[in-house]
Scaffold this motif. Structure first.
Motif, PDB file in Angstrom:
ATOM      1  N   VAL A   1       0.840  -1.204   0.000  1.00 28.67           N
ATOM      2  CA  VAL A   1       0.000   0.000   0.000  1.00 28.67           C
ATOM      3  C   VAL A   1       0.873   1.252   0.000  1.00 28.67           C
ATOM      4  O   VAL A   1       0.630   2.201  -0.766  1.00 28.67           O
ATOM      5  N   ARG A   2       1.884   1.258   0.830  1.00 30.29           N
ATOM      6  CA  ARG A   2       2.753   2.432   0.909  1.00 30.29           C
ATOM      7  C   ARG A   2       3.516   2.638  -0.401  1.00 30.29           C
ATOM      8  O   ARG A   2       3.623   3.772  -0.907  1.00 30.29           O
ATOM      9  N   SER A   3       4.034   1.549  -0.968  1.00 27.91           N
ATOM     10  CA  SER A   3       4.782   1.654  -2.218  1.00 27.91           C
ATOM     11  C   SER A   3       3.893   2.130  -3.361  1.00 27.91           C
ATOM     12  O   SER A   3       4.277   3.000  -4.147  1.00 27.91           O
ATOM     13  N   LEU A   4       2.690   1.563  -3.461  1.00 27.64           N
ATOM     14  CA  LEU A   4       1.760   2.015  -4.497  1.00 27.64           C
ATOM     15  C   LEU A   4       1.366   3.473  -4.292  1.00 27.64           C
ATOM     16  O   LEU A   4       1.131   4.205  -5.258  1.00 27.64           O
ATOM     17  N   GLY A   5       1.315   3.878  -3.024  1.00 26.26           N
ATOM     18  CA  GLY A   5       1.004   5.276  -2.732  1.00 26.26           C
ATOM     19  C   GLY A   5       2.019   6.224  -3.341  1.00 26.26           C
ATOM     20  O   GLY A   5       1.662   7.297  -3.863  1.00 26.26           O
ATOM     21  N   TYR A   6       3.301   5.839  -3.304  1.00 27.03           N
ATOM     22  CA  TYR A   6       4.337   6.679  -3.916  1.00 27.03           C
ATOM     23  C   TYR A   6       4.210   6.689  -5.439  1.00 27.03           C
ATOM     24  O   TYR A   6       4.451   7.719  -6.090  1.00 27.03           O
ATOM     25  N   VAL A   7       3.827   5.556  -6.031  1.00 27.01           N
ATOM     26  CA  VAL A   7       3.608   5.516  -7.472  1.00 27.01           C
ATOM     27  C   VAL A   7       2.485   6.482  -7.862  1.00 27.01           C
ATOM     28  O   VAL A   7       2.628   7.286  -8.788  1.00 27.01           O
ATOM     29  N   VAL A   8       1.375   6.397  -7.124  1.00 27.83           N
ATOM     30  CA  VAL A   8       0.244   7.289  -7.393  1.00 27.83           C
ATOM     31  C   VAL A   8       0.653   8.739  -7.205  1.00 27.83           C
ATOM     32  O   VAL A   8       0.316   9.613  -8.021  1.00 27.83           O
ATOM     33  N   ARG A   9       1.405   9.009  -6.153  1.00 28.20           N
ATOM     34  CA  ARG A   9       1.845  10.387  -5.898  1.00 28.20           C
ATOM     35  C   ARG A   9       2.647  10.942  -7.060  1.00 28.20           C
ATOM     36  O   ARG A   9       2.401  12.064  -7.538  1.00 28.20           O
ATOM     37  N   ASP A  10       3.603  10.158  -7.559  1.00 27.61           N
ATOM     38  CA  ASP A  10       4.458  10.653  -8.635  1.00 27.61           C
ATOM     39  C   ASP A  10       3.675  10.851  -9.928  1.00 27.61           C
ATOM     40  O   ASP A  10       3.887  11.835 -10.660  1.00 27.61           O
ATOM     41  N   ILE A  11       2.755   9.936 -10.225  1.00 29.78           N
ATOM     42  CA  ILE A  11       1.934  10.084 -11.433  1.00 29.78           C
ATOM     43  C   ILE A  11       1.025  11.309 -11.318  1.00 29.78           C
ATOM     44  O   ILE A  11       0.893  12.094 -12.271  1.00 29.78           O
ATOM     45  N   VAL A  12       0.402  11.468 -10.157  1.00 27.14           N
ATOM     46  CA  VAL A  12      -0.478  12.619  -9.942  1.00 27.14           C
ATOM     47  C   VAL A  12       0.298  13.924 -10.090  1.00 27.14           C
ATOM     48  O   VAL A  12      -0.174  14.882 -10.722  1.00 27.14           O
ATOM     49  N   MET A  13       1.499  13.969  -9.536  1.00 23.09           N
ATOM     50  CA  MET A  13       2.300  15.192  -9.641  1.00 23.09           C
ATOM     51  C   MET A  13       2.639  15.505 -11.089  1.00 23.09           C
ATOM     52  O   MET A  13       2.600  16.674 -11.515  1.00 23.09           O
ATOM     53  N   MET A  14       2.967  14.483 -11.880  1.00 18.51           N
ATOM     54  CA  MET A  14       3.254  14.727 -13.292  1.00 18.51           C
ATOM     55  C   MET A  14       2.010  15.254 -14.016  1.00 18.51           C
ATOM     56  O   MET A  14       2.103  16.170 -14.845  1.00 18.51           O
ATOM     57  N   CYS A  15       0.845  14.702 -13.691  1.00 22.94           N
ATOM     58  CA  CYS A  15      -0.400  15.158 -14.328  1.00 22.94           C
ATOM     59  C   CYS A  15      -0.744  16.586 -13.911  1.00 22.94           C
ATOM     60  O   CYS A  15      -1.172  17.400 -14.741  1.00 22.94           O
ATOM     61  N   VAL A  16      -0.560  16.892 -12.632  1.00 24.90           N
ATOM     62  CA  VAL A  16      -0.854  18.243 -12.134  1.00 24.90           C
ATOM     63  C   VAL A  16       0.064  19.265 -12.794  1.00 24.90           C
ATOM     64  O   VAL A  16      -0.377  20.351 -13.223  1.00 24.90           O
ATOM     65  N   ILE A  17       1.354  18.947 -12.874  1.00 23.65           N
ATOM     66  CA  ILE A  17       2.305  19.859 -13.514  1.00 23.65           C
ATOM     67  C   ILE A  17       1.917  20.097 -14.967  1.00 23.65           C
ATOM     68  O   ILE A  17       1.937  21.229 -15.468  1.00 23.65           O
TER      69      ILE A  17
END
Length: 423
Positions: free
Chosen positions: A63-79
């Motif tokens: 769960v924690r590892s997938l959370g970092y994956v989601v975080r990085d993808i979301v940040m790229m989309c937001v940028i």
């Protein structure tokens, strides 16, 4: 010595004394590093290191590892969203030409920011390859395959060759990447290339080599095994990470290499459809340019993790797993290194001792092994950009020029930096 099996709860390899820290080299060896400072070869064992690491450091959370994956993808989309939403509005009547260049700079900055988080994703896929992402290898391989394919890295190919790199780090004839020239190889290569022989001491030549390394180094390595081991009898393409029958891999890994290639082809098809649907500018700003940054960061980081004037390489006679893992260095890349690059720069020494420890536990584990390593733990807090220039100037080839420490290879150069190489 009998074969000893080490469980994966402690370390990520199963091997005999031939390839692990159970092999013993000559004790008490001392030589000189590039700058003429005394270098004492480590004599502790891998058992000493493993026994110091707290048990909680090995715990992995899907769960924690997938959370970092989601975080990085979301940040790229937001940028990307913010860039496309606001950059076109940067204009002022009467100054169209000036603001055209300003907007161009902002598009480049957007791609740079996306490339930072793209490299963060690359590191998470790298964790998948080591089994540090979660306790579920099938999940690790699926997530790693998807992410690395998107970043045009053949996941299983990289996983297999990278595993060999970890098992033989710092070994002059078995390591898989950033294998340095010996003095004899360097002389032979530069005598064959008259231009480099003339220009090798020039800072301009160093700069050109640096630019080529940073922009094309990764794909050159994947395509031709550049900076890897010399494998006689095979063409450069035959040694490629994309070739299922490459001598880099074992015969039973054939279909995994094919699957890696399918991932790359799938990415190119998606990118092509991206171009058809949204245009080349949209694709370039949101994928191609960030991808170039990911390529740069990977070469930048890995080169500096394994190259430094204070670090050795070893011939087989003096190599042990414990010594090889210590032939790496931790550096500091500030906020980006810790929070976006997932501490891959700041805890790399630990990563070479136990690569199944997830990055979010690596600082605790690093603190523990430093107590065992003592002066053998290497850390450099200077600017990595300055270190990059220093290393490429000072670390041109290795030599065991100390009669009392044969088999311990230290960096030397022809740029009159530090200890002069012996004739």
């Amino acid at each position: 010595m009998a074969t000893v099996e080490v469980t994966t709860s402690s370390v990520d390899y199963k091997s005999s004394s031939k390839t692990t820290g159970l092999k013993t080299g000559t004790k008490g060896l001392v030589t000189l590093d590039t700058y003429g400072k005394e270098f004492k070869v480590p004599d502790y064992t891998i058992k000493d290191i493993l026994s110091a690491i707290p048990k909680h450091c090995y715990e992995r959370s899907l769960v924690r590892s997938l959370g970092y994956v989601v975080r990085d993808i979301v940040m790229m989309c937001v940028i990307s969203y913010l860039g496309h939403r606001f950059i076109p509005q940067v204009q002022l009547e009467g100054y169209e030409t000036a603001f055209k260049y300003i907007r161009g700079g902002l598009w480049c900055f957007q791609s740079y920011l996306m490339g930072l988080f793209g490299f963060g994703l690359w590191i998470l896929a790298h964790e998948c390859g080591h089994g540090a992402f979660s306790d579920y290898q099938n999940v690790n391989d699926f997530v790693g395959w998807v992410i690395h394919s998107y970043l045009v890295v053949p996941y299983f190919s990289w996983k297999f060759s990278h595993s060999k790199h970890h098992k033989a780090t710092g070994h002059l004839t078995r390591d898989m990447v950033f294998v340095p020239y010996t003095k004899e190889e360097y002389v032979e290569a530069h005598q064959a290339n008259k231009i480099s022989e003339i220009m090798e001491e020039s800072p301009i030549y160093t700069f050109l080599v640096l630019v080529f390394q940073q922009l094309g180094g990764l794909q050159l390595y994947l395509t031709t095994n550049a900076t890897g081991q010399s494998i006689p009898g095979y063409s450069k393409i035959a040694k490629s990470h994309y070739a299922p029958k490459s001598p880099i891999f074992e015969p039973n890994q054939f279909w995994y290499i094919v699957l890696s290639d399918i991932g790359i082809i799938s990415t190119f098809l998606v990118v092509y459809q991206w171009y058809l649907s949204f245009g080349i500018f949209h694709m370039a700003v949101n994928w191609f340019m960030p991808w170039l940054w990911v390529n740069h960061w990977l070469v930048f980081v890995t080169f500096l993790q394994h190259t430094d004037p204070t670090m050795p390489h070893y011939k087989d006679s003096e190599w042990t797993f414990a010594r090889g893992a210590a032939a790496t260095i931790d550096r500091d890349f500030g906020f980006i290194g810790q929070h976006i690059f997932h501490d891959i720069i700041e805890t790399h020494v630990l990563h070479h001792y136990v690569s199944r420890i997830p990055f979010y536990n690596a600082r605790d584990a690093t603190k523990a092994i430093r107590e065992v390593m003592g002066d053998h733990y290497r850390y450099d807090g200077t600017s990595m950009w300055i270190a990059l220039w220093s290393c490429i100037r000072a670390c041109q080839f290795v030599d065991d020029d100390n009669e009392n420490a044969k088999g311990v290879m230290m960096f030397r150069n022809v740029n009159n930096i530090g200890v002069k190489p012996k004739d």
